[in-house]
Enzyme design. Structure first.
Site, short mmCIF file in Angstrom:
data_model
loop_
_atom_site.label_atom_id
_atom_site.label_comp_id
_atom_site.label_asym_id
_atom_site.label_seq_id
_atom_site.Cartn_x
_atom_site.Cartn_y
_atom_site.Cartn_z
N HIS A 101 -18.84 -7.86 55.48
CA HIS A 101 -18.05 -8.44 56.57
C HIS A 101 -18.97 -8.76 57.75
CE1 HIS A 101 -14.74 -6.07 54.53
NE2 HIS A 101 -14.23 -7.28 54.57
N ASP A 127 -15.23 -13.27 46.28
CA ASP A 127 -13.89 -13.62 45.79
C ASP A 127 -13.89 -15.12 45.53
OD1 ASP A 127 -12.69 -10.99 46.04
OD2 ASP A 127 -12.94 -11.28 48.19
O1 PAF Z 1 -10.44 -11.52 51.01
C1 PAF Z 1 -9.64 -10.84 51.67
O2 PAF Z 1 -9.99 -9.83 52.30
C2 PAF Z 1 -8.16 -11.20 51.68
O3 PAF Z 1 -7.75 -11.69 50.46
C3 PAF Z 1 -7.80 -12.18 52.82
C4 PAF Z 1 -8.50 -13.52 52.64
C5 PAF Z 1 -8.16 -11.57 54.15
C6 PAF Z 1 -6.28 -12.46 52.81
O4 PAF Z 1 -5.55 -11.28 53.00
#
Ligand code: PAF
Length: 275
Positions: free
Chosen positions: A32, A148
């Site tokens: 993040h 993802d």
């Molecule tokens: O990737 C994530 O953490 C979640 O799927 C998101 C994009 C924040 C949507 O809740």
């Protein structure tokens, strides 16, 4: 750093600056941090970086880890502050979803396969919440991780098909020293599972370095590496086209090897683009 929890406040926030949003479900970690760093680059001087933290119940299938998903509020707040985030948006479930909600965002093609097959309703939840966050936060740019991969492709499709005026930026996967992709779910792994989970990256690399080009051969190579880990239980390993997500027969520069593998109860996903 400003913290907002109400949609009404977010709507009335003055919006003069270029805004880059990083949607997250919290439990923030190094990957993040990288999304936020890239967001800052895209905000450039004078722009603002907004992080949303919302554990979205709609994208968890029944019986999955919604209840036990980590929610370290204070640590997330500190993380954002020290990463130089300008605004943290942290709504409650009641704030985001009316009890009698009846409108959802559904993507009907790319969502049917891979993660969508293993996690019915997952992408409906993702698309709905991301569309809502886009409406609430009105970003110029939004940043998502490439880990993802399918989610990123589906969000790009949603943005195209619903005409959101938002640039979507994909950020390369951040890995731990042994190659395991950072994920909030890694903390569910016990010591032995964590150790063995390193085979995922090894499998991806073996596939990426393979001289063979047939999908069947590449997939077999990757599966063999994963099966070296006794605790690994493969959900899927597929070679797909990076835009359509449909299986390809021959690997090319637009092919991505995607996989989902259980270690105990924990399901991990990862991917690599082939050369
Ligand atoms: O990737 C994530 O953490 C979640 O799927 C998101 C994009 C924040 C949507 O809740």
């Amino acid at each position: 750093m400003k913290i907002l929890t109400a949609i009404a406040e977010a709507h009335t926030e003055p919006r003069e600056k270029r805004r880059v949003v990083v949607p997250t479900m919290g439990a923030l970690h190094r990957a993040h941090g990288e999304l936020i760093r890239v967001a800052r680059e895209h905000a450039s001087r004078g722009g603002e970086v907004v992080v949303s933290v919302f554990v979205n119940p709609l994208q968890f299938e029944p019986g999955s880890d919604y209840e036990r998903y980590p929610r370290p509020e204070r640590a997330d707040e500190d993380f954002c502050r020290s990463a130089g985030v300008d605004l943290l948006f942290r709504p409650s479930v009641a704030e985001m979803y009316a009890d009698d909600r009846s409108v959802f965002v559904n993507e009907f093609s790319l969502s049917k396969i891979l993660e969508g097959e293993s996690r019915p309703g997952h992408f409906r939840g993702v698309c709905t919440v991301v569309a809502k966050l886009f409406n609430v936060l009105a970003p110029d740019v939004a940043v998502f991780g490439e880990k993802d991969f399918q989610q990123l492709v589906i969000i790009r499709r949603m943005v195209r098909d619903l005409n959101f005026k938002i640039d979507i930026i994909g950020v390369p996967t951040v890995r731990e020293e042994d190659g395991l992709a950072y994920s909030s779910r890694n903390q569910y792994l016990n010591l032995e599972e964590r150790k063995q989970a390193a085979v995922l990256h090894k499998a991806l690399q073996t596939a990426a370095n393979a001289r063979r080009k047939s999908a069947d051969d590449i997939i077999a190579l990757a599966r063999n590496v994963i099966n070296e880990a006794p605790l690994a239980r493969i959900d899927y390993v597929e070679l797909v086209d990076a835009e359509t997500l449909r299986p390809v027969q021959i690997a090319g520069s637009n092919s991505v090897l995607v996989l989902a593998v259980f270690f105990g109860k924990t399901r991990l996903i990862d991917n690599i683009r082939l050369a």
